[in-house]
Design a protein around this motif. Structure first.
Motif, PDB file in Angstrom:
ATOM      1  N   ALA A  28       0.834  -1.207   0.000  1.00  9.57           N
ATOM      2  CA  ALA A  28       0.000   0.000   0.000  1.00  9.57           C
ATOM      3  C   ALA A  28       0.865   1.252   0.000  1.00  9.57           C
ATOM      4  N   LYS A  29       0.483   2.212  -0.832  1.00  6.07           N
ATOM      5  CA  LYS A  29       1.204   3.486  -0.902  1.00  6.07           C
ATOM      6  C   LYS A  29       0.850   4.345   0.297  1.00  6.07           C
ATOM      7  N   ARG A  30       1.853   5.003   0.865  1.00  3.74           N
ATOM      8  CA  ARG A  30       1.627   6.005   1.902  1.00  3.74           C
ATOM      9  C   ARG A  30       1.860   7.363   1.267  1.00  3.74           C
ATOM     10  N   LEU A  31       0.842   8.191   1.308  1.00  2.54           N
ATOM     11  CA  LEU A  31       0.920   9.505   0.683  1.00  2.54           C
ATOM     12  C   LEU A  31       1.174  10.572   1.737  1.00  2.54           C
ATOM     13  N   THR A  32       1.828  11.640   1.325  1.00  2.00           N
ATOM     14  CA  THR A  32       2.012  12.789   2.203  1.00  2.00           C
ATOM     15  C   THR A  32       0.951  13.835   1.841  1.00  2.00           C
ATOM     16  N   LEU A  33       0.927  14.913   2.588  1.00  2.00           N
ATOM     17  CA  LEU A  33      -0.087  15.946   2.352  1.00  2.00           C
ATOM     18  C   LEU A  33      -0.079  16.480   0.922  1.00  2.00           C
ATOM     19  N   ASP A  35       0.265  14.946  -1.711  1.00  2.00           N
ATOM     20  CA  ASP A  35      -0.258  13.967  -2.659  1.00  2.00           C
ATOM     21  C   ASP A  35      -1.738  13.648  -2.497  1.00  2.00           C
ATOM     22  N   ILE A  36      -2.380  14.192  -1.485  1.00  2.00           N
ATOM     23  CA  ILE A  36      -3.765  13.812  -1.222  1.00  2.00           C
ATOM     24  C   ILE A  36      -4.718  14.489  -2.203  1.00  2.00           C
ATOM     25  N   ALA A  37      -5.900  13.891  -2.323  1.00  2.00           N
ATOM     26  CA  ALA A  37      -6.968  14.454  -3.152  1.00  2.00           C
ATOM     27  C   ALA A  37      -8.155  14.787  -2.250  1.00  2.00           C
ATOM     28  N   LEU A  38      -8.906  15.771  -2.636  1.00  4.64           N
ATOM     29  CA  LEU A  38     -10.101  16.122  -1.880  1.00  4.64           C
ATOM     30  C   LEU A  38     -11.188  15.071  -2.076  1.00  4.64           C
ATOM     31  N   HIS A  39     -12.016  14.892  -1.035  1.00  2.00           N
ATOM     32  CA  HIS A  39     -13.210  14.054  -1.080  1.00  2.00           C
ATOM     33  C   HIS A  39     -12.911  12.589  -1.368  1.00  2.00           C
ATOM     34  N   LYS A  40     -11.750  12.116  -0.929  1.00  4.34           N
ATOM     35  CA  LYS A  40     -11.362  10.712  -1.061  1.00  4.34           C
ATOM     36  C   LYS A  40     -11.026  10.203   0.335  1.00  4.34           C
ATOM     37  N   ASP A  41     -11.359   8.927   0.623  1.00  2.00           N
ATOM     38  CA  ASP A  41     -11.117   8.366   1.947  1.00  2.00           C
ATOM     39  C   ASP A  41      -9.705   7.797   2.076  1.00  2.00           C
ATOM     40  N   TYR A  42      -9.080   8.120   3.225  1.00  2.00           N
ATOM     41  CA  TYR A  42      -7.725   7.666   3.525  1.00  2.00           C
ATOM     42  C   TYR A  42      -7.652   7.122   4.941  1.00  2.00           C
ATOM     43  N   ALA A  43      -6.906   6.034   5.126  1.00  2.02           N
ATOM     44  CA  ALA A  43      -6.550   5.579   6.468  1.00  2.02           C
ATOM     45  C   ALA A  43      -5.440   6.505   6.954  1.00  2.02           C
ATOM     46  N   LEU A  44      -5.564   6.974   8.188  1.00  2.00           N
ATOM     47  CA  LEU A  44      -4.608   7.920   8.755  1.00  2.00           C
ATOM     48  C   LEU A  44      -3.502   7.176   9.492  1.00  2.00           C
ATOM     49  N   ILE A  45      -2.255   7.496   9.148  1.00  2.00           N
ATOM     50  CA  ILE A  45      -1.074   6.928   9.803  1.00  2.00           C
ATOM     51  C   ILE A  45      -0.325   8.082  10.454  1.00  2.00           C
ATOM     52  N   LEU A  46      -0.064   7.962  11.749  1.00  2.00           N
ATOM     53  CA  LEU A  46       0.712   8.975  12.459  1.00  2.00           C
ATOM     54  C   LEU A  46       2.119   8.446  12.666  1.00  2.00           C
ATOM     55  N   THR A  47       3.107   9.279  12.371  1.00  2.00           N
ATOM     56  CA  THR A  47       4.509   8.895  12.480  1.00  2.00           C
ATOM     57  C   THR A  47       5.241   9.959  13.291  1.00  2.00           C
TER      58      THR A  47
END
Length: 77
Positions: A28-33, A35-47
């Motif tokens: 699975a790809k981990r995207l940074t801010l 790379d995100i798109a509006l109105h799409k669901d993402y699992a949140l990962i805190l690092t």
């Protein structure tokens, strides 16, 4: 009041986002801010900002604004 929550960007937390359809897959790809798109669901990962650990908190978020970055919690993983 505006809908959604602002992300706390200057507090030693690095945010990563996994597109919900990829969550749980080994590649699975981990995207940074940027790379995100509006109105799409993402699992949140805190690092941690040191990269020592990363944790999926179980929340699914959807961005409703990029300037500023504003999210709504849209579900659980």
């Amino acid at each position: 009041t505006e809908k959604g929550m602002l992300l706390l960007l200057k507090a030693g937390i690095f945010y990563e986002f996994v597109p919900l359809e990829e969550y749980g897959k080994p590649d699975a790809k981990r995207l940074t801010l940027k790379d995100i798109a509006l109105h799409k669901d993402y699992a949140l990962i805190l690092t941690t900002n040191s990269g020592l650990w990363a944790y999926s908190i179980g929340d699914v978020v959807r961005f409703i604004s990029k300037n500023p970055y504003r999210v709504v919690v849209s579900g659980r993983t």
